[in-house]
Design an enzyme around this catalytic site. Sequence first.
Site, PDB file in Angstrom:
ATOM      1  N   CYS A 152      16.333 -47.072  12.096  1.00 49.57           N
ATOM      2  CA  CYS A 152      17.056 -48.096  11.323  1.00 49.57           C
ATOM      3  C   CYS A 152      17.315 -49.372  12.111  1.00 49.57           C
ATOM      4  O   CYS A 152      17.214 -50.474  11.562  1.00 49.57           O
ATOM      5  CB  CYS A 152      18.354 -47.515  10.771  1.00 49.57           C
ATOM      6  SG  CYS A 152      18.069 -46.216   9.545  1.00 49.57           S
ATOM      7  N   LYS A 159      23.253 -48.732   2.227  1.00 49.54           N
ATOM      8  CA  LYS A 159      21.809 -48.724   2.012  1.00 49.54           C
ATOM      9  C   LYS A 159      21.323 -47.301   1.782  1.00 49.54           C
ATOM     10  O   LYS A 159      22.024 -46.332   2.105  1.00 49.54           O
ATOM     11  CB  LYS A 159      21.076 -49.352   3.196  1.00 49.54           C
ATOM     12  CG  LYS A 159      21.291 -48.661   4.537  1.00 49.54           C
ATOM     13  CD  LYS A 159      20.744 -49.506   5.674  1.00 49.54           C
ATOM     14  CE  LYS A 159      20.880 -48.823   7.018  1.00 49.54           C
ATOM     15  NZ  LYS A 159      20.044 -47.628   7.168  1.00 49.54           N
ATOM     16  N   HIS A 212      23.223 -41.895   1.000  1.00 49.42           N
ATOM     17  CA  HIS A 212      22.189 -41.238   0.209  1.00 49.42           C
ATOM     18  C   HIS A 212      22.764 -40.312  -0.864  1.00 49.42           C
ATOM     19  O   HIS A 212      23.714 -39.564  -0.590  1.00 49.42           O
ATOM     20  CB  HIS A 212      21.292 -40.383   1.111  1.00 49.42           C
ATOM     21  CG  HIS A 212      20.513 -41.155   2.118  1.00 49.42           C
ATOM     22  ND1 HIS A 212      19.765 -42.261   1.813  1.00 49.42           N
ATOM     23  CD2 HIS A 212      20.360 -40.958   3.458  1.00 49.42           C
ATOM     24  CE1 HIS A 212      19.177 -42.714   2.899  1.00 49.42           C
ATOM     25  NE2 HIS A 212      19.529 -41.946   3.920  1.00 49.42           N
ATOM     26  N   ASP A 238      24.792 -48.160  11.197  1.00 50.29           N
ATOM     27  CA  ASP A 238      24.836 -46.714  10.942  1.00 50.29           C
ATOM     28  C   ASP A 238      25.460 -45.853  12.040  1.00 50.29           C
ATOM     29  O   ASP A 238      24.907 -44.814  12.414  1.00 50.29           O
ATOM     30  CB  ASP A 238      23.416 -46.190  10.666  1.00 50.29           C
ATOM     31  CG  ASP A 238      22.761 -46.830   9.461  1.00 50.29           C
ATOM     32  OD1 ASP A 238      23.420 -47.626   8.771  1.00 50.29           O
ATOM     33  OD2 ASP A 238      21.574 -46.536   9.201  1.00 50.29           O
ATOM     34  N   ASP A 245      24.228 -45.669   5.963  1.00 51.66           N
ATOM     35  CA  ASP A 245      23.338 -44.902   5.094  1.00 51.66           C
ATOM     36  C   ASP A 245      24.214 -44.242   4.036  1.00 51.66           C
ATOM     37  O   ASP A 245      25.284 -43.708   4.364  1.00 51.66           O
ATOM     38  CB  ASP A 245      22.615 -43.823   5.913  1.00 51.66           C
ATOM     39  CG  ASP A 245      21.156 -44.144   6.175  1.00 51.66           C
ATOM     40  OD1 ASP A 245      20.692 -45.226   5.785  1.00 51.66           O
ATOM     41  OD2 ASP A 245      20.477 -43.296   6.781  1.00 51.66           O
ATOM     42  N   HIS A 285      21.251 -35.912   5.248  1.00 52.87           N
ATOM     43  CA  HIS A 285      22.196 -36.649   6.089  1.00 52.87           C
ATOM     44  C   HIS A 285      22.845 -37.774   5.304  1.00 52.87           C
ATOM     45  O   HIS A 285      22.284 -38.289   4.342  1.00 52.87           O
ATOM     46  CB  HIS A 285      21.500 -37.224   7.329  1.00 52.87           C
ATOM     47  CG  HIS A 285      20.455 -38.255   7.014  1.00 52.87           C
ATOM     48  ND1 HIS A 285      19.167 -37.926   6.635  1.00 52.87           N
ATOM     49  CD2 HIS A 285      20.508 -39.617   7.007  1.00 52.87           C
ATOM     50  CE1 HIS A 285      18.473 -39.030   6.406  1.00 52.87           C
ATOM     51  NE2 HIS A 285      19.266 -40.072   6.624  1.00 52.87           N
TER      52      HIS A 285
END
Length: 204
Positions: A151, A106, A48, A8, A46, A81
């Site tokens: 993470c 993820k 999202h 990340d 990440d 984020h």
Amino acid sequence: MKALLIVDVQNDFLPGGSLEVPQGDSIIPVINNLQNHFDLVVATRDWHPANHSSFGSNHPGHKVGDTIKLDGIDQILWPDHCIQGSPGAELSHKLNQSMIERVFFKGKDPNVDSYSAFFDNGHKIQTELHDYLKKKGVTELYITGLAADVCVYFTVKDALQLGYATSLITDATKGVNMQPGDTQKALEDMADNGANLMESKDIS
């Protein structure tokens, strides 16, 4: 076989980002230099949706930093984020991406967070990372990235449980420290669980 895992290193976690890790950009040159020591380099992002349940903005009456129950699991509420397709979700342009063989996404499920590179927080859904590493014959995993106390921490713990000889490169990670001392506690717990804590200069 050994592999380098970069967790990340995305714009939203760097200085000026919406979930800034203090001095998070200082680890990028270290990671860039490390890549030359590995035959396999992989990374995570990440990723999202805007309606992700870990975002404080999606919980009226709550604020960032509050803890709620999400699918029965304690969940810290974060600033929005790494929203899919946003500039903040991109890997830093300062990160050498030419040697990264594959990137794993993820945190796509809006109903559960996914700190670890291997599983969601409920350990119900596995990413493709473990199967990929097994097919490549990876037994040793060297972990870097952001954030050390979130993470990276959960990734290291899962890597150990999955049987990898796991090393955390301490000068190639930084913590967000939502609470004072979070990073130090995470480092101690990773070591207690069997992770090898080392510096980049010790990679040969």
